[in-house]
Design an enzyme around this catalytic site. Structure first.
Site, mmCIF file in Angstrom:
data_model
loop_
_atom_site.group_PDB
_atom_site.id
_atom_site.type_symbol
_atom_site.label_atom_id
_atom_site.label_comp_id
_atom_site.label_asym_id
_atom_site.label_seq_id
_atom_site.Cartn_x
_atom_site.Cartn_y
_atom_site.Cartn_z
ATOM 1 N N PRO A 2 7.182 1.815 3.803
ATOM 2 C CA PRO A 2 6.258 0.990 5.030
ATOM 3 C C PRO A 2 7.444 0.608 6.153
ATOM 4 O O PRO A 2 8.499 -0.025 5.825
ATOM 5 C CB PRO A 2 5.956 -0.232 4.252
ATOM 6 C CG PRO A 2 5.752 0.203 2.690
ATOM 7 C CD PRO A 2 6.906 0.958 2.485
ATOM 8 N N GLU A 3 6.999 1.009 7.228
ATOM 9 C CA GLU A 3 7.901 0.301 8.607
ATOM 10 C C GLU A 3 7.230 -0.674 9.113
ATOM 11 O O GLU A 3 6.194 -1.327 8.713
ATOM 12 C CB GLU A 3 8.173 1.670 9.260
ATOM 13 C CG GLU A 3 8.839 2.874 8.442
ATOM 14 C CD GLU A 3 9.167 4.046 9.209
ATOM 15 O OE1 GLU A 3 9.205 3.834 10.502
ATOM 16 O OE2 GLU A 3 9.725 5.148 8.785
ATOM 17 N N HIS A 91 1.828 -2.323 -12.232
ATOM 18 C CA HIS A 91 2.937 -2.572 -11.299
ATOM 19 C C HIS A 91 2.458 -3.746 -10.523
ATOM 20 O O HIS A 91 3.131 -3.829 -9.509
ATOM 21 C CB HIS A 91 3.148 -1.175 -10.517
ATOM 22 C CG HIS A 91 3.613 -0.031 -11.017
ATOM 23 N ND1 HIS A 91 4.689 0.110 -11.847
ATOM 24 C CD2 HIS A 91 3.104 1.086 -11.382
ATOM 25 C CE1 HIS A 91 4.771 1.300 -12.650
ATOM 26 N NE2 HIS A 91 4.028 1.901 -12.414
ATOM 27 N N ARG A 110 8.100 0.999 -7.781
ATOM 28 C CA ARG A 110 9.607 1.444 -7.551
ATOM 29 C C ARG A 110 10.376 0.051 -7.913
ATOM 30 O O ARG A 110 11.625 0.280 -7.916
ATOM 31 C CB ARG A 110 9.947 2.153 -6.435
ATOM 32 C CG ARG A 110 9.047 3.680 -6.304
ATOM 33 C CD ARG A 110 9.667 4.321 -4.999
ATOM 34 N NE ARG A 110 8.919 5.554 -4.972
ATOM 35 C CZ ARG A 110 9.183 6.264 -4.074
ATOM 36 N NH1 ARG A 110 9.957 6.345 -3.155
ATOM 37 N NH2 ARG A 110 8.300 7.577 -3.751
ATOM 38 N N ARG A 151 30.263 3.688 21.955
ATOM 39 C CA ARG A 151 29.786 4.009 20.552
ATOM 40 C C ARG A 151 29.455 5.519 20.350
ATOM 41 O O ARG A 151 29.226 6.222 21.185
ATOM 42 C CB ARG A 151 28.253 3.393 20.245
ATOM 43 C CG ARG A 151 28.126 1.922 20.218
ATOM 44 C CD ARG A 151 28.148 1.365 18.941
ATOM 45 N NE ARG A 151 28.092 -0.122 18.826
ATOM 46 C CZ ARG A 151 26.872 -0.763 18.070
ATOM 47 N NH1 ARG A 151 26.265 -0.024 17.345
ATOM 48 N NH2 ARG A 151 26.871 -2.206 18.243
#
Length: 270
Positions: A2-3, A91, A110, A151
């Site tokens: 999930p973002e 879970h 997980r 950078r």
């Protein structure tokens, strides 16, 4: 994983059911997550009212009168609103039972997610050093330009660095760089202010659109009412390696960067 849009979708889904509600019981069935669930979590939260549900980066804050529960969904976690008393499954690791009869249930196959406790979330070590939110006024192309000087890191890695800006995960980094016409391996310090301004705008637009559409459908993600997001239907490059570029029809190329799939157009992105 999930973002930011998926986490924001979750926040918006659970907030109306949780805010203003008193916690009747905290059930921790398995505290072995990414970091151990605090042994006193139930004692800290029981009897308190959830005042607000907020998001910072990919973290969710359940703000109580005294302290905050910090929740991260990890790679496969989800928060669901349970209204029918459905029994917990394999879970389902944590339940917050509210006086309203609703249960907020955390599922994580997980177990890379987390539930932590803090007196002040913003000063917690995981939160204090985070960069600005990509939809905030603080996030601008000029800010990216100034931070990127000298950078040598690739620009894709640069915008995915949570100390630079939070919540730009792999999917959305691919899409934003395509929209801005920037090659993902170009050195961050060699990109002009004008191009960073286009990139910042692309990040804002893509994340905003994904939030409105409920996030991107991922294998492990379901939002608070069990429905997936639909932004995957709008992805222009991610997951489309070998297909024609939607702009110039050059076959999209896929490479690996830091172990992540990176898809781009060799014709449009420089």
């Amino acid at each position: 994983m999930p973002e930011l849009p998926e986490v924001e979708t979750t926040r918006r889904g659970i907030a109306p059911h949780c805010e203003g509600q008193t916690i009747a019981q905290v059930k921790v069935r398995n505290g072995s997550l990414r970091w151990p669930v605090p042994g006193d979590l139930a004692a800290q939260m029981n009897g308190q009212v959830i005042r607000t549900v907020e998001r910072r980066a990919k973290y969710l804050f359940l703000n109580l009168d005294h302290g905050t529960a910090i929740v991260h969904l990890g790679m496969s976690g989800s928060l669901r609103i349970i209204t029918d008393g459905a029994p917990a499954e394999k879970h389902d690791h944590i339940d917050l039972v509210l006086h309203s009869g609703v249960t907020l249930r955390f599922n994580d196959p997980r177990r890379f997610g987390c539930w932590l406790w803090a007196d002040s979330a913003e000063t917690h070590p995981l939160i204090a050093s985070l960069g600005p939110e990509p939809l905030s006024a603080e996030f601008t192309g000029r800010m990216l330009f100034q931070l990127s000087r000298s950078r040598n890191t690739p620009v894709k890695s640069f915008i995915m660095d949570s100390h630079v800006v939070v919540g730009v995960g792999n999917i959305y980094a691919n899409e934003a760089l395509f929209h801005a016409g920037i090659h993902p391996k170009r050195k961050a310090g060699r990109i002009s202010l004008d191009r960073y301004q286009r990139l910042a705008e692309a990040i804002r637009e893509i994340l905003s659109a994904a939030i409105l559409m409920g996030g991107t459908t991922l294998r492990d993600f379901v939002n608070s009412d069990g429905k997936p997001g639909y932004f995957a239907q709008s992805l222009l490059v991610y997951g489309r390696a070998g297909e024609p570029c939607p702009n110039c029809e050059t076959p999209l190329k896929e490479i690996r960067m830091n172990g992540r799939s990176t898809v781009y157009c060799t014709g449009c992105q420089r």
